[in-house]
Design an enzyme around this catalytic site. Structure first.
Site, PDB file in Angstrom:
ATOM      1  N   ARG A 116      35.212  -8.481 -29.285  1.00 15.44           N
ATOM      2  CA  ARG A 116      35.621  -7.079 -29.243  1.00 15.44           C
ATOM      3  C   ARG A 116      37.147  -6.957 -29.127  1.00 15.44           C
ATOM      4  NH1 ARG A 116      34.245  -1.926 -30.609  1.00 15.44           N
ATOM      5  NH2 ARG A 116      35.289  -0.450 -29.211  1.00 15.44           N
ATOM      6  N   GLU A 137       0.853  -1.196   0.000  1.00 18.52           N
ATOM      7  CA  GLU A 137       0.000   0.000   0.000  1.00 18.52           C
ATOM      8  C   GLU A 137       0.886   1.242   0.000  1.00 18.52           C
ATOM      9  OE1 GLU A 137      -2.727  -0.232   3.264  1.00 18.52           O
ATOM     10  OE2 GLU A 137      -3.615  -2.099   2.483  1.00 18.52           O
ATOM     11  N   ALA A 152       2.442   1.303   3.386  1.00 18.52           N
ATOM     12  CA  ALA A 152       2.979   0.073   3.996  1.00 18.52           C
ATOM     13  C   ALA A 152       3.415  -0.916   2.934  1.00 18.52           C
ATOM     14  CB  ALA A 152       1.928  -0.573   4.899  1.00 18.52           C
ATOM     15  N   SER A 195       7.203  -2.944   3.236  1.00 19.86           N
ATOM     16  CA  SER A 195       7.948  -3.912   4.051  1.00 19.86           C
ATOM     17  C   SER A 195       7.145  -4.296   5.284  1.00 19.86           C
ATOM     18  CB  SER A 195       9.282  -3.299   4.508  1.00 19.86           C
ATOM     19  OG  SER A 195      10.032  -2.869   3.394  1.00 19.86           O
ATOM     20  N   GLU A 247       7.308 -17.022  -3.847  1.00 20.39           N
ATOM     21  CA  GLU A 247       7.592 -15.830  -4.666  1.00 20.39           C
ATOM     22  C   GLU A 247       9.087 -15.500  -4.630  1.00 20.39           C
ATOM     23  OE1 GLU A 247       5.024 -12.529  -3.764  1.00 20.39           O
ATOM     24  OE2 GLU A 247       6.412 -11.045  -4.578  1.00 20.39           O
ATOM     25  N   GLU A 258      17.112  -5.438   2.901  1.00 24.17           N
ATOM     26  CA  GLU A 258      17.167  -5.153   4.341  1.00 24.17           C
ATOM     27  C   GLU A 258      16.210  -6.061   5.106  1.00 24.17           C
ATOM     28  OE1 GLU A 258      16.817  -2.850   1.918  1.00 24.17           O
ATOM     29  OE2 GLU A 258      18.835  -2.020   1.986  1.00 24.17           O
TER      30      GLU A 258
HETATM   31  C1  LIG Z   1       7.942  -2.833 -10.122  1.00 23.12           C
HETATM   32  C2  LIG Z   1       7.358  -3.288  -8.829  1.00 23.12           C
HETATM   33  C3  LIG Z   1       6.412  -4.309  -8.828  1.00 23.12           C
HETATM   34  C4  LIG Z   1       5.818  -4.703  -7.626  1.00 23.12           C
HETATM   35  N1  LIG Z   1       4.806  -5.653  -7.657  1.00 23.12           N
HETATM   36  C5  LIG Z   1       4.063  -5.865  -6.526  1.00 23.12           C
HETATM   37  C6  LIG Z   1       2.893  -6.667  -6.571  1.00 23.12           C
HETATM   38  O1  LIG Z   1       2.519  -7.241  -7.610  1.00 23.12           O
HETATM   39  N2  LIG Z   1       2.153  -6.801  -5.422  1.00 23.12           N
HETATM   40  C7  LIG Z   1       2.521  -6.183  -4.263  1.00 23.12           C
HETATM   41  O2  LIG Z   1       1.807  -6.327  -3.279  1.00 23.12           O
HETATM   42  N3  LIG Z   1       3.650  -5.437  -4.191  1.00 23.12           N
HETATM   43  C8  LIG Z   1       4.419  -5.238  -5.294  1.00 23.12           C
HETATM   44  N4  LIG Z   1       5.536  -4.456  -5.237  1.00 23.12           N
HETATM   45  C9  LIG Z   1       5.901  -3.819  -3.961  1.00 23.12           C
HETATM   46  C10 LIG Z   1       7.181  -4.326  -3.323  1.00 23.12           C
HETATM   47  O3  LIG Z   1       7.019  -5.605  -2.797  1.00 23.12           O
HETATM   48  C11 LIG Z   1       7.552  -3.280  -2.267  1.00 23.12           C
HETATM   49  O4  LIG Z   1       7.976  -2.107  -2.956  1.00 23.12           O
HETATM   50  C12 LIG Z   1       8.631  -3.749  -1.310  1.00 23.12           C
HETATM   51  O5  LIG Z   1       8.146  -4.770  -0.476  1.00 23.12           O
HETATM   52  C13 LIG Z   1       9.162  -2.596  -0.428  1.00 23.12           C
HETATM   53  O6  LIG Z   1       8.124  -1.902   0.173  1.00 23.12           O
HETATM   54  P1  LIG Z   1       8.072  -0.296   0.052  1.00 23.12           P
HETATM   55  O7  LIG Z   1       8.235   0.058  -1.381  1.00 23.12           O
HETATM   56  O8  LIG Z   1       6.871   0.191   0.741  1.00 23.12           O
HETATM   57  O9  LIG Z   1       9.364   0.198   0.799  1.00 23.12           O
HETATM   58  P2  LIG Z   1       9.468   0.583   2.353  1.00 23.12           P
HETATM   59  O10 LIG Z   1       8.898  -0.506   3.172  1.00 23.12           O
HETATM   60  O11 LIG Z   1       8.942   1.964   2.538  1.00 23.12           O
HETATM   61  O12 LIG Z   1      11.031   0.596   2.550  1.00 23.12           O
HETATM   62  C14 LIG Z   1      11.845   1.726   2.263  1.00 23.12           C
HETATM   63  C15 LIG Z   1      13.271   1.400   2.707  1.00 23.12           C
HETATM   64  O13 LIG Z   1      13.297   1.179   4.122  1.00 23.12           O
HETATM   65  C16 LIG Z   1      13.845  -0.093   4.389  1.00 23.12           C
HETATM   66  N5  LIG Z   1      13.184  -0.705   5.536  1.00 23.12           N
HETATM   67  C17 LIG Z   1      11.854  -0.806   5.786  1.00 23.12           C
HETATM   68  N6  LIG Z   1      11.638  -1.491   6.916  1.00 23.12           N
HETATM   69  C18 LIG Z   1      12.853  -1.818   7.413  1.00 23.12           C
HETATM   70  C19 LIG Z   1      13.305  -2.539   8.554  1.00 23.12           C
HETATM   71  N7  LIG Z   1      12.442  -3.072   9.427  1.00 23.12           N
HETATM   72  N8  LIG Z   1      14.626  -2.692   8.720  1.00 23.12           N
HETATM   73  C20 LIG Z   1      15.504  -2.166   7.850  1.00 23.12           C
HETATM   74  N9  LIG Z   1      15.144  -1.477   6.752  1.00 23.12           N
HETATM   75  C21 LIG Z   1      13.844  -1.312   6.526  1.00 23.12           C
HETATM   76  C22 LIG Z   1      13.598  -0.904   3.124  1.00 23.12           C
HETATM   77  O14 LIG Z   1      14.479  -2.003   3.032  1.00 23.12           O
HETATM   78  C23 LIG Z   1      13.829   0.141   2.065  1.00 23.12           C
HETATM   79  O15 LIG Z   1      15.200   0.267   1.817  1.00 23.12           O
HETATM   80  C24 LIG Z   1       6.201  -4.097  -6.410  1.00 23.12           C
HETATM   81  C25 LIG Z   1       7.185  -3.104  -6.406  1.00 23.12           C
HETATM   82  C26 LIG Z   1       7.743  -2.674  -7.587  1.00 23.12           C
HETATM   83  C27 LIG Z   1       8.760  -1.576  -7.546  1.00 23.12           C
END
Ligand SMILES: Cc1cc2nc3c(=O)[nH]c(=O)nc-3n(C[C@H](O)[C@H](O)[C@H](O)COP(=O)(O)OP(=O)(O)OC[C@H]3O[C@@H](n4cnc5c(N)ncnc54)[C@H](O)[C@@H]3O)c2cc1C
Length: 405
Positions: A294, A153, A156, A158, A268, A393
């Site tokens: 090359r 979302e 939310a 991670s 996954e 992470e």
């Molecule tokens: C192209 C693409 C396709 C995707 N497809 C799907 C899909 O089909 N379905 C779906 O549900 N999701 C999908 N995702 C989402 C993806 O799984 C999430 O982007 C990912 O899990 C990270 O969540 P976030 O982007 O909210 O990052 P955040 O959770 O906001 O994290 C930001 C940073 O903080 C760090 N961080 C967060 N918590 C901690 C912790 N406890 N300890 C240390 N570091 C931390 C993270 O490692 C990261 O570096 C997709 C993402 C992309 C980019």
């Protein structure tokens, strides 16, 4: 005294001496003849029917007809029972598919298919009622209904337990409000496997999975998102505004959605890791051919020790990740739940794939920076694997915590 470096050349070589055969076919113990046959048939299909469109689909995203075609060929249900239209194969068949999809030279295509085969449909197969399997799994295996998975979302990712999408009981129905972002196949999908909060006070026991048809009123595709790589896939921001679904839209047990989705994430991650290794290997192979051809300073660039050692480093990384993925996949297939090893394999494979793609760009020189050679695309596509399905992470945290820390 003979120096170690010169020993092999100086040693008197009896005719029966064993010589390394670097090009001998090597098959890992997890594969059998039928996997090789499957691999060959997938490779033929991918090279003939998918790879020629790779460039075009970077611009347009791949067409839905890829699903129907793969359904016709039986590729969308390799490990599902024949009674649901699957091939009745084992989990290793899914690994073969993930590996062979890299020959389409389109990370976005491989991801769109993998979300359908190894992320959204496995929970339906494991937790679904017979009616849900007939309604969603069977047409998904035929490629007639496309699936997506909604966990992340805007607030939310991670922190899965921090999701805000709410499902509230209203008589015999549930009413869902909230949003999901970065959803692969979200624009094209016919239905979603959605994680929602059903009890705000129950902690990890307050989540439930729902199966929701795209045409349900209030299910809105808000935006098709632009991204760094994986251009052939579609990625959506979805909104749920008073989406009313019947009680039988619940997938699995009420209140067990968090645990269901943690199970789903293991498959996954493993499939993603297999794709990372295969993608790295494909990039390595193309770059090796380039390095042999090359010329610079009167010789092929691969003859410079520094370049030769880059290949040696890359091969070592790829091989270590491959062994982790195969051994862990074998354990997973045999009923174990090796979360620590899956996390290690996912972390390592995603990292080395990006490192290999980066080094391949370097070995190509300026050509590596050009779209024409396709190496920059591998780097952009692979970069996602360190974020999606659990970031580096988060993998480190899962691994660290598994030691009681
Ligand atoms: C192209 C693409 C396709 C995707 N497809 C799907 C899909 O089909 N379905 C779906 O549900 N999701 C999908 N995702 C989402 C993806 O799984 C999430 O982007 C990912 O899990 C990270 O969540 P976030 O982007 O909210 O990052 P955040 O959770 O906001 O994290 C930001 C940073 O903080 C760090 N961080 C967060 N918590 C901690 C912790 N406890 N300890 C240390 N570091 C931390 C993270 O490692 C990261 O570096 C997709 C993402 C992309 C980019």
């Amino acid at each position: 005294m003979t120096s170690p470096a010169s020993a092999p050349a100086d040693a008197a070589a009896p005719s029966e001496v064993l010589k390394p055969d670097f090009s001998a076919p090597r098959r890992h113990f997890i594969f059998q003849d039928h996997h090789d046959e499957l691999r060959e048939s997938i490779r033929r299909f991918v090279v003939k029917e998918l790879a020629p469109h790779a460039e075009e689909w970077e611009e347009t995203t791949f067409p839905d007809s890829v699903f129907t075609r793969m359904g016709e060929l039986g590729l969308l249900g390799l490990s599902y029972p024949e009674s649901y239209g699957g091939q009745g194969g084992d989990y290793i068949s899914n690994i073969v598919l993930a590996e062979e999809m890299t020959h389409a030279d389109s990370g976005g295509l491989a991801m769109g298919v993998a979300v359908h085969t190894d992320m959204a449909t496995p929970p339906i197969h494991l937790f679904g009622t017979e009616e849900q399997k007939q309604r969603y799994l069977v047409p998904a295996i035929r490629g007639e209904r496309i699936s997506c998975l909604g966990i992340t979302e805007p607030d939310a990712g991670s922190d899965v337990a921090g999701i805000k999408t709410r499902a509230v009981r209203d008589g015999d129905d549930w009413v869902i409000n909230g949003s999901k972002t970065y959803i692969t196949n979200g624009v094209r999908a016919d239905f979603i496997v959605l994680v929602a909060k059903t009890d705000a006070d129950a902690g990890y026991d307050g989540f439930t999975l729902f199966l929701i048809d795209k045409e349900t009123p209030g299910f809105i595709v808000e935006n098709k998102l632009e991204k760094l790589g994986m251009h052939a896939s579609d990625t959506a921001l979805l909104a749920f505004s008073d989406v009313r679904v019947p009680h039988d839209a619940i997938l699995g047990e009420i209140g067990k959605g968090f645990y269901h989705i943690m199970w789903e994430l293991q498959g996954e991650r493993l499939i993603g890791a297999a794709g990372s290794v295969a993608g790295a290997q494909r990039c390595f192979d193309k770059t090796l051919a380039y390095a042999k051809e090359r010329q610079a300073f009167g010789r092929s660039i691969g003859r410079f020790q520094v370049i030769r050692h880059k290949f040696a480093e890359m091969a070592t990384k790829i091989e270590s990740a491959r062994q982790m993925v195969y051994t862990t996949a074998w354990r997973f297939m045999n009923g174990e739940y090796p979360v620590r090893e899956i996390s290690i394999a996912k972390l390592h494979a995603s990292r080395i794939a990006v490192e290999v793609a980066d080094e391949c760009i370097q070995i190509h020189g300026g050509a590596g920076y050009m779209k024409e050679y396709g190496v920059e695309r591998v780097w952009r596509d692979m970069r996602l694997n360190r974020i999606g399905a659990g970031t580096d992470e988060i993998m480190l945290d899962v691994i660290g915590r598994s030691y009681g820390l």
